[in-house]
Scaffold this active site. Structure first.
Site, PDB file in Angstrom:
ATOM      1  N   ASP A 114       0.526  -1.558  -0.088  1.00  0.00           N
ATOM      2  CA  ASP A 114       0.157  -0.227   0.195  1.00  0.00           C
ATOM      3  C   ASP A 114       0.835   1.312  -0.218  1.00  0.00           C
ATOM      4  OD1 ASP A 114       0.651  -0.143   2.454  1.00  0.00           O
ATOM      5  OD2 ASP A 114      -0.260   0.612   3.279  1.00  0.00           O
ATOM      6  N   GLU A 115      -0.051   2.368  -0.184  1.00  0.00           N
ATOM      7  CA  GLU A 115       0.419   3.737  -0.307  1.00  0.00           C
ATOM      8  C   GLU A 115       2.359   3.852  -0.787  1.00  0.00           C
ATOM      9  OE1 GLU A 115      -1.829   4.783   3.941  1.00  0.00           O
ATOM     10  OE2 GLU A 115       0.115   4.717   4.262  1.00  0.00           O
TER      11      GLU A 115
END
Length: 888
Positions: free
Chosen positions: A555-556
């Protein structure tokens, strides 16, 4: 924390947010501490004295200042002040103060000081040539503007420290957290209390969230009365079917129990037997017989029958989990004050196969004992998955054979700007490596955790976040590189290197790092990932719990590859089918997922990272953890990924992030980017099988109604963009999340987790009759759409009353007996015609009040009061106190 700011493109903002008097230090700047010209040098004794005596106060002034930098997200900023009050005269400029600041400083008003962002949240205050010295007893105030807003007193991070040249750093004592002797909770004496709801507790002109005063809580708790009759036959989580055959509770376990195991392994139920013993039901040769029998019919994993008669208790199940859960239900039935129950027959099966809890030990480390205690309580309430997040930007927390630097360097933070001994301080960790927020699990520790979980029928899912959120790994492997390169072993140095040293890409992660992303174009990166997976798998084998699910993170990802020569060469080579830099993130997740699949391990990742992948390149059996916000159409991604046939695990942050505040109160712990009030009643109201339908009962982050359109959406070309779940598709389970940026101690983690974990267990195990059925043909939901009927609402309130009374009257005392420091709720209160009235979110706990600072008195019924009135609740065992609120 999955800090998904629901704003405009924040990474672009962060890259341009520096003002003229707020500078981000370059690598050269952070490599040395130089004295100011013509400054008087300090010695260690003087620096120590300053650290002991300097009084610091942090004050939020307003979230609505004039003149916010135009580069701020939505043009928003806040103004805060830091007061410095010295107990000694100080003329020297040869010092600086390092501190963690949750939101980056944008500009400083004082000409005597600069504030420089070093890395992540680490900032430095330094005197300028205009500095006129500190005078004994005189306060100097630094006023600054910061990005976005601050809505909690816990945003003010602790452990500021002094640095001067080559002297040892010194912690500033006034910025250390303390413990409240009555509540056991952390206090921040340096953080000035909020006083103005309009300027300090609202984040925009349209923010409708109300500060949870006693009056607000009193209104919210209306209709939930103390009703002992509701809790006699209750079990948390609620069983599928209960048939009670007596009313006078004729079955007593005061004399203990005698186990008849038959074909059941004793090890499968030892933990459940120990929990019974903890509330007073011990094994005895003359005790009531508890017989364990195999369940002949085909059943769901964890299903059981519990048959209680006057002379015998029988638990039937088809697996170890079922037998353990049957005993857990018996424990839940019992009131530990009398240990008697009715005769009944309980037939039970779980709603979801995946019933999980996530604990982040990477941002701030938490002890092995906390994990073991958490596992024991998870088992008590039939949760069966522990997602253990052990590596992130701020720490690597697991010993890996052959890569000692991961824990030698990556498991601790201290003041070492070169990061050769440790990582930079973050999150208020302070300057010293021996702080309790540092640490790691040895291989033996992890094996013990795995065995403890296995004995409680809980699967451990390890998570080492990659390719973003990987700063601890990167810095550790750079230390390894330097060590081996210094000996001339360049091949060995390159073996596990994670960055391209010539990468000049400018980027910023959500947590303000510009150096936290693995380079996905290097084979050494995948060699490292493969090594870590294999070593963790070996530990699982040694513990007797084979590694079957591994969480990549994914993620991110900020994207550190655009100007990497290695990535440019990788694209030009085009052997991996990657044609543009936009595909780098997907390539990493797909490749690692297939590496895992080939090892017989199911890959898992957070939903945003998983959404970048190409499904045809992914293993068919993959897990996605959905953390998207419902009010921002997060249900659409959940539906898309469930429709792919993936195991979609719901972790919607507005009710399943337990590091968020219970109530909308600036004194409550936690971050708040998706919710500022996630109490147990809101969690109970969650309808996980119909995510958009929650729009009928909830508001968004600013307390405003929202609409959830779950109809089919197509782009101009007619391509399906989003739509409802396919007929027959469903989610695989629920997971509660604890992220630990603001949770520094084990006690605070328990405060934030309990008793919410019990309601998580309720939602994951039992489907309530009042939940709105999912509309597979699509529907639009808002607060007037009418799918959630008044009859359903009434049924929800009625069933919550049962659950709330069970918490307050039966279950919390069991947590006390287990040593769990759960949150004692704040009290609702109202003064009507001079009479004090009170209530609680779950009735049964003692309430106390006091007037004008006098002695605390037990509240029994409406009482006449005059003056300043305070109220608080007491833990079920009568010992710990809850936080007091002023009624007026």
């Amino acid at each position: 924390m999955k800090l998904k700011l629901i704003t405009a493109a924040i990474t672009l903002v962060l890259a341009t947010s520096a003002c003229s008097d707020v500078k981000t230090e370059t690598n050269n700047q952070v490599s040395a501490e130089s004295s100011q010209a013509n400054a008087k040098n300090l010695d260690q004794a003087q620096l120590n004295t300053l650290g002991e005596t300097l009084d610091i106060k942090y004050r939020l002034v307003t979230n609505y200042p004039q003149g916010c930098p135009t580069s701020g997200v939505d043009g928003r900023c806040f103004t805060a002040q830091i007061d410095l009050t010295s107990a000694v005269d100080l003329d020297s400029q040869d010092w600086s103060i390092y501190f963690s600041q949750m939101r980056p400083v944008q500009s400083v008003s004082s000409g005597e000081f600069t504030i420089t962002r070093v890395k992540g949240d680490l900032h430095k205050i330094a005197p300028t040539t205009e500095f006129k010295g500190l005078k004994k007893g005189v306060t100097k105030t630094l006023e600054f503007k910061g990005e976005l807003w601050q809505l909690s007193e816990t945003d003010a991070m602790p452990n500021y420290y002094l640095v001067s040249g080559e002297l040892d750093p010194v912690l500033i004592r006034s910025t250390a957290v303390t413990l409240d002797s009555e509540t056991g909770m952390e206090l921040r004496p340096y953080a000035v209390s909020f006083t103005d709801e309009e300027t300090q507790y609202k984040r925009s002109d349209t923010d409708k969230v109300k500060w949870a005063t006693p009056e607000i809580l009193f209104q919210a708790n209306q209709g939930i009365d103390f009703q002992p009759e509701l809790v006699t036959n209750t079990i948390i989580p609620t069983p599928l079917n209960v048939n009670v055959s007596s009313t006078d509770r004729p079955v007593s376990l005061k004399g203990g129990i005698k186990l008849e195991l038959h074909e059941v392994k004793r090890s499968a139920i030892d933990a459940a037997v120990a929990r019974l013993s903890r509330i007073g039901v011990n094994e005895s040769s003359s005790g009531l017989v508890v017989s364990f029998l195999p369940l002949k019919v085909k059943s769901t994993l964890g299903s059981y029958l519990l048959d209680i008669t006057k002379n015998k208790i029988t638990i039937s199940a088809a697996d170890d989990a079922g037998f353990s859960y049957g005993l857990s239900s018996l424990t839940s039935l019992l009131d530990s004050n009398d240990l008697v129950v009715n005769t009944m027959r309980v037939e039970d099966s779980p709603r979801y196969d995946f019933r999980g809890m996530h604990i982040d030990v990477s941002r701030n480390f938490h002890s092995k004992q906390l994990v073991l205690d958490m596992l024991d309580q998870m088992a008590a309430y039939k949760l069966n998955k522990l997602h253990l997040h052990m590596a992130d930007d701020e720490g690597w927390r697991l010993e890996i054979e052959g890569l000692p630097e991961l824990t030698d360097i990556g498991s601790k933070r201290c003041h070492d700007l070169s990061e050769t001994r440790c990582l930079l301080p973050q999150l208020g960790s302070g300057p010293f490596a021996d702080a309790k927020v540092n640490g790691y699990y040895s291989k033996a520790d992890y094996i013990e955790i795995l065995k403890y979980a296995g004995a409680r029928q809980i699967q451990v899912i390890p998570s080492m976040d990659m390719p973003g959120h990987s700063r601890a790994a990167i810095k550790s492997m750079e230390a390894r590189y330097r060590k081996l390169a210094a000996t001339g072993d360049i091949k060995g140095a390159d073996e596990y290197r994670l960055i391209d040293p010539k990468d000049t890409t400018v980027y910023s992660s959500i947590q303000y790092y510009d150096d936290n992303t693995l380079n996905v174009c290097m084979e050494s990166t995948f060699h490292f990932v493969d090594k870590v997976i294999d070593e963790i798998a070996t530990l699982h084998e040694q513990a007797g719990q084979p590694l079957s699910v591994y969480h990549i993170g994914a993620d991110e990802t900020a994207g550190a590859w655009l100007d990497s020569p290695m990535c440019k060469a990788f694209l030009a080579d085009n052997k991996q089918g990657v044609s543009t830099s936009d595909e780098f993130g997907a390539y990493f997740v797909e490749r690692v997922s297939n590496i895992l699949h080939e090892k017989g391990i199911e890959p898992a990742g957070w939903s945003d990272g998983m959404s970048h992948t190409r499904p045809k390149n992914m293993p068919k059996t993959s897990q996605t953890n959905v953390w998207d916000v419902i009010s921002h159409n997060g249900f659409r991604r959940a539906h898309q990924q469930a429709n792919l046939g993936w195991d979609a695990i719901l972790g919607m942050p507005e009710m399943l992030y337990f590091d968020f505040p219970y109530e909308a109160d600036p004194k409550e712990h936690g971050y708040y980017w998706a919710s500022r009030n996630t109490n147990e009643r809101k969690l109970y109201g969650f309808m996980p099988d119909n995510l958009p339908a929650n729009a009928e009962q909830w508001t968004d982050i600013q307390g405003k109604p929202f609409e959830a359109d779950d109809t089919e959406k197509r782009d101009k070309a007619g391509k399906l963009v989003s739509g409802p779940m396919k007929e027959g598709v469903s989610f695989s389970g629920l997971q509660g999340q604890i992220w630990s940026e603001t949770l520094r101690s084990d006690a605070v983690v328990e405060y934030m987790t309990f008793p919410r974990l019990l309601i998580l267990a309720e939602k994951a195990w039992h489907k309530a009759s009042w939940e709105v059925p999912y509309q597979y043909k699509g529907a639009v939901y808002n607060q007037t759409s009418g799918y959630f009927s008044q009859e359903m609402r009434n049924e929800q309130a009625s069933q919550w009353a049962v659950l709330a009374n069970t918490l307050g009257q039966k279950e919390l005392v069991k947590l006390d007996k287990a040593g769990i420091e759960y949150r004692v709720p704040t009290v609702g209160a109202h003064i009507h015609e001079g009479q004090l009235l009170t209530n609680l979110i779950y009735p049964g706990l003692t309430i106390e009040y006091r007037v004008n600072g006098g002695e605390w008195l037990v509240y029994h019924s409406p009482v006449a009061v005059d003056g300043q009135v305070e109220v608080r609740a007491i833990a079920a065992n009568g010992k710990r106190k809850g936080r007091a609120l002023i009624v007026r």
